[in-house]
Write a protein that holds these residues in place. Structure first.
Motif, PDB file in Angstrom:
ATOM      1  N   VAL A   5       0.555  -1.208   0.291  1.00 21.03           N
ATOM      2  CA  VAL A   5      -0.227  -0.055   0.360  1.00 21.03           C
ATOM      3  C   VAL A   5       0.934   1.622  -0.108  1.00 21.03           C
ATOM      4  N   ARG A   6       1.737   1.262   0.983  1.00 24.02           N
ATOM      5  CA  ARG A   6       2.763   2.369   0.899  1.00 24.02           C
ATOM      6  C   ARG A   6       3.486   2.707  -0.434  1.00 24.02           C
ATOM      7  N   ARG A   7       4.090   1.549  -0.746  1.00 24.23           N
ATOM      8  CA  ARG A   7       4.727   1.639  -2.476  1.00 24.23           C
ATOM      9  C   ARG A   7       3.775   2.329  -3.383  1.00 24.23           C
ATOM     10  N   LEU A   8       2.183   1.651  -3.431  1.00 28.39           N
ATOM     11  CA  LEU A   8       1.924   2.720  -4.088  1.00 28.39           C
ATOM     12  C   LEU A   8       0.914   4.013  -4.099  1.00 28.39           C
ATOM     13  N   LEU A   9       0.957   4.160  -3.014  1.00 26.85           N
ATOM     14  CA  LEU A   9       0.167   5.815  -2.409  1.00 26.85           C
ATOM     15  C   LEU A   9       1.569   6.364  -2.436  1.00 26.85           C
ATOM     16  N   ASP A  10       2.456   6.140  -2.256  1.00 30.88           N
ATOM     17  CA  ASP A  10       3.629   7.380  -1.815  1.00 30.88           C
ATOM     18  C   ASP A  10       4.149   7.262  -3.577  1.00 30.88           C
ATOM     19  N   GLY A  11       3.987   6.831  -4.809  1.00 28.68           N
ATOM     20  CA  GLY A  11       4.500   6.518  -5.707  1.00 28.68           C
ATOM     21  C   GLY A  11       3.235   7.309  -6.733  1.00 28.68           C
ATOM     22  N   LEU A  12       2.831   7.545  -6.557  1.00 28.82           N
ATOM     23  CA  LEU A  12       1.931   8.131  -7.563  1.00 28.82           C
ATOM     24  C   LEU A  12       2.194   9.689  -8.106  1.00 28.82           C
ATOM     25  N   SER A  13       2.091   9.881  -9.408  1.00 29.29           N
ATOM     26  CA  SER A  13       2.694  10.178  -9.384  1.00 29.29           C
ATOM     27  C   SER A  13       2.876  12.092  -9.826  1.00 29.29           C
ATOM     28  N   GLY A  14       1.034  12.280  -9.431  1.00 28.09           N
ATOM     29  CA  GLY A  14       0.049  13.338  -9.322  1.00 28.09           C
ATOM     30  C   GLY A  14      -0.243  13.550  -8.269  1.00 28.09           C
ATOM     31  N   GLY A  15       0.576  12.896  -6.807  1.00 25.13           N
ATOM     32  CA  GLY A  15       0.697  12.992  -5.996  1.00 25.13           C
ATOM     33  C   GLY A  15      -0.634  12.906  -4.921  1.00 25.13           C
ATOM     34  N   TRP A  16      -1.736  13.418  -3.757  1.00 21.80           N
ATOM     35  CA  TRP A  16      -2.130  12.621  -3.347  1.00 21.80           C
ATOM     36  C   TRP A  16      -3.814  12.942  -3.348  1.00 21.80           C
ATOM     37  N   PRO A  17      -4.488  12.142  -3.935  1.00 26.09           N
ATOM     38  CA  PRO A  17      -6.023  12.191  -4.878  1.00 26.09           C
ATOM     39  C   PRO A  17      -6.034  13.346  -4.376  1.00 26.09           C
ATOM     40  N   ALA A  18      -6.320  14.688  -5.081  1.00 30.08           N
ATOM     41  CA  ALA A  18      -7.591  15.213  -4.756  1.00 30.08           C
ATOM     42  C   ALA A  18      -8.556  15.558  -4.103  1.00 30.08           C
ATOM     43  N   PRO A  19      -8.966  15.760  -2.874  1.00 34.10           N
ATOM     44  CA  PRO A  19     -10.512  15.094  -1.787  1.00 34.10           C
ATOM     45  C   PRO A  19     -11.517  15.602  -3.233  1.00 34.10           C
ATOM     46  N   LEU A  20     -12.420  14.615  -2.182  1.00 36.16           N
ATOM     47  CA  LEU A  20     -13.998  14.572  -2.976  1.00 36.16           C
ATOM     48  C   LEU A  20     -15.006  15.616  -1.775  1.00 36.16           C
ATOM     49  N   THR A  21     -15.119  15.340  -0.617  1.00 40.35           N
ATOM     50  CA  THR A  21     -15.271  16.147   0.433  1.00 40.35           C
ATOM     51  C   THR A  21     -13.802  16.528   1.649  1.00 40.35           C
ATOM     52  N   ASP A  22     -14.926  16.858   3.033  1.00 44.61           N
ATOM     53  CA  ASP A  22     -13.933  17.563   3.887  1.00 44.61           C
ATOM     54  C   ASP A  22     -13.407  16.186   4.341  1.00 44.61           C
ATOM     55  N   HIS A  23     -14.212  14.506   4.376  1.00 40.96           N
ATOM     56  CA  HIS A  23     -13.568  13.782   5.373  1.00 40.96           C
ATOM     57  C   HIS A  23     -12.674  12.990   4.959  1.00 40.96           C
ATOM     58  N   GLY A  24     -12.040  12.588   3.869  1.00 45.12           N
ATOM     59  CA  GLY A  24     -11.224  11.840   3.154  1.00 45.12           C
ATOM     60  C   GLY A  24      -9.811  11.990   4.599  1.00 45.12           C
ATOM     61  N   LEU A  25      -9.565  10.616   3.941  1.00 42.49           N
ATOM     62  CA  LEU A  25      -7.847  10.339   4.739  1.00 42.49           C
ATOM     63  C   LEU A  25      -7.503  10.576   3.901  1.00 42.49           C
ATOM     64  N   ARG A  26      -6.013  11.570   4.077  1.00 41.20           N
ATOM     65  CA  ARG A  26      -5.222  12.342   3.852  1.00 41.20           C
ATOM     66  C   ARG A  26      -4.063  12.328   3.670  1.00 41.20           C
ATOM     67  N   ASP A  27      -3.346  10.821   4.357  1.00 43.30           N
ATOM     68  CA  ASP A  27      -2.072  10.726   3.940  1.00 43.30           C
ATOM     69  C   ASP A  27      -1.959   8.639   3.729  1.00 43.30           C
ATOM     70  N   THR A  28      -0.578   8.346   3.488  1.00 41.78           N
ATOM     71  CA  THR A  28      -0.119   7.439   3.482  1.00 41.78           C
ATOM     72  C   THR A  28      -0.884   6.711   4.583  1.00 41.78           C
ATOM     73  N   GLU A  29       0.178   7.325   5.390  1.00 42.69           N
ATOM     74  CA  GLU A  29       0.560   6.395   7.464  1.00 42.69           C
ATOM     75  C   GLU A  29      -1.481   6.142   7.835  1.00 42.69           C
ATOM     76  N   SER A  30      -2.193   7.184   7.619  1.00 47.43           N
ATOM     77  CA  SER A  30      -3.782   7.770   7.468  1.00 47.43           C
ATOM     78  C   SER A  30      -4.724   6.003   7.156  1.00 47.43           C
ATOM     79  N   VAL A  31      -4.046   6.100   5.866  1.00 51.22           N
ATOM     80  CA  VAL A  31      -4.668   4.631   5.522  1.00 51.22           C
ATOM     81  C   VAL A  31      -4.085   3.199   5.690  1.00 51.22           C
ATOM     82  N   ILE A  32      -3.280   3.410   6.279  1.00 51.00           N
ATOM     83  CA  ILE A  32      -2.869   2.295   6.286  1.00 51.00           C
ATOM     84  C   ILE A  32      -3.566   1.897   7.860  1.00 51.00           C
TER      85      ILE A  32
END
Length: 261
Positions: free
Chosen positions: A155-182
């Motif tokens: 999961v870390r390799r997938l998310l930390d390797g995103l070429s465009g950076g972290w996905p743009a949030p859809l609302t104010d409630h989404g997870l904001r970084d890899t460690e929060s997702v883990i």
């Protein structure tokens, strides 16, 4: 577009053209494709002519291009391989749990989920799902459910390797970084289903679970049910979570899953 590590750059460029046409959902001119893909018009002209000859794109009267009919053959072959869509609807109906709510079936494509079957419920959610729709996996119930079947390092390799950076949030409630997702994925593994609380849409909760086949230890699909947040309470959330977990188990059995979840 970086094709340095790709053995057949022309194939990668063709795929990028088709991806862009599918993602935007509208006709595009050669100039628009060149600008969006950062490719010279001279290269795109021959490439698009070849794709048109193969019926992979269709050129409209005004010169704009859209995906062609041959793409549907590949889509149908993919759906036949899964052999799961009809079972998805039939099993949910048979369970008679939350029958009027929205249900979705999706697969993961890298850090995104692609919806391949949807039944929008009778209760308005402010969002209508449709086949072909793409969303960032980290914000969706099905995406988190499928990611939970990967090891943390993957999961870390997938998310930390995103070429465009972290996905743009859809609302104010989404997870904001890899460690929060883990951290969230570890809870999902214990709970056996995922929860999206308004990360995709304000006023919508979704509950998801992974689907397995006979060959892969990682999920091949994910299922989810969506409810209105105003109706959510601990009892309903548990009911929705257990129901979607049961549906995922049924579909996994249909695909010959090697382990029961």
């Amino acid at each position: 577009m970086n094709t340095d590590k790709i053995l057949a750059p022309a194939v990668a460029r063709a795929s990028a053209v088709l991806d862009l046409l599918a993602r935007t959902g509208r006709p595009a001119t050669l100039a628009e494709l060149a600008r969006e893909l950062q490719l010279p018009k001279s290269s795109l002209h021959g490439l698009c002519a070849t794709l048109e000859h193969l019926n992979l794109i269709t050129r409209l009267d005004g010169g704009q291009m859209v995906p062609g009919p041959h793409v549907m053959m590949w889509a149908n072959a993919f759906m036949a391989r899964l052999d799961i869509t009809q079972e998805f609807f039939a099993s949910w109906d048979d369970m008679r749990v939350l029958p009027e709510e929205t249900i979705t079936l999706s697969v993961r494509d890298g850090a995104e989920v692609v919806y391949i079957a949807c039944r929008n419920g009778k209760h308005p959610l402010g969002l209508r799902f449709h086949a072909g729709m793409r969303l960032p996996a980290v914000y969706t119930a099905t995406g988190l459910a499928m990611l939970s079947t990967l090891p943390d390092a993957g999961v870390r390799r997938l998310l930390d390797g995103l070429s465009g950076g972290w996905p743009a949030p859809l609302t104010d409630h989404g997870l904001r970084d890899t460690e929060s997702v883990i951290a969230e994925l570890r809870q999902i593994r214990q709970r056996q289903y995922s929860i999206d609380r308004e990360a995709v849409r304000e006023g919508m909760y979704c509950f998801g679970a992974p689907v397995f086949d006979s060959r892969n230890p990682e999920a091949v699909a994910g299922v989810a049910v969506s409810i209105r947040s105003l109706e959510a309470n601990p009892a309903l959330e548990e009911r929705a979570g257990q129901a979607i977990r049961k549906l995922a188990d049924r579909l996994s059995e249909r695909l010959g899953a090697w382990r029961a979840q």
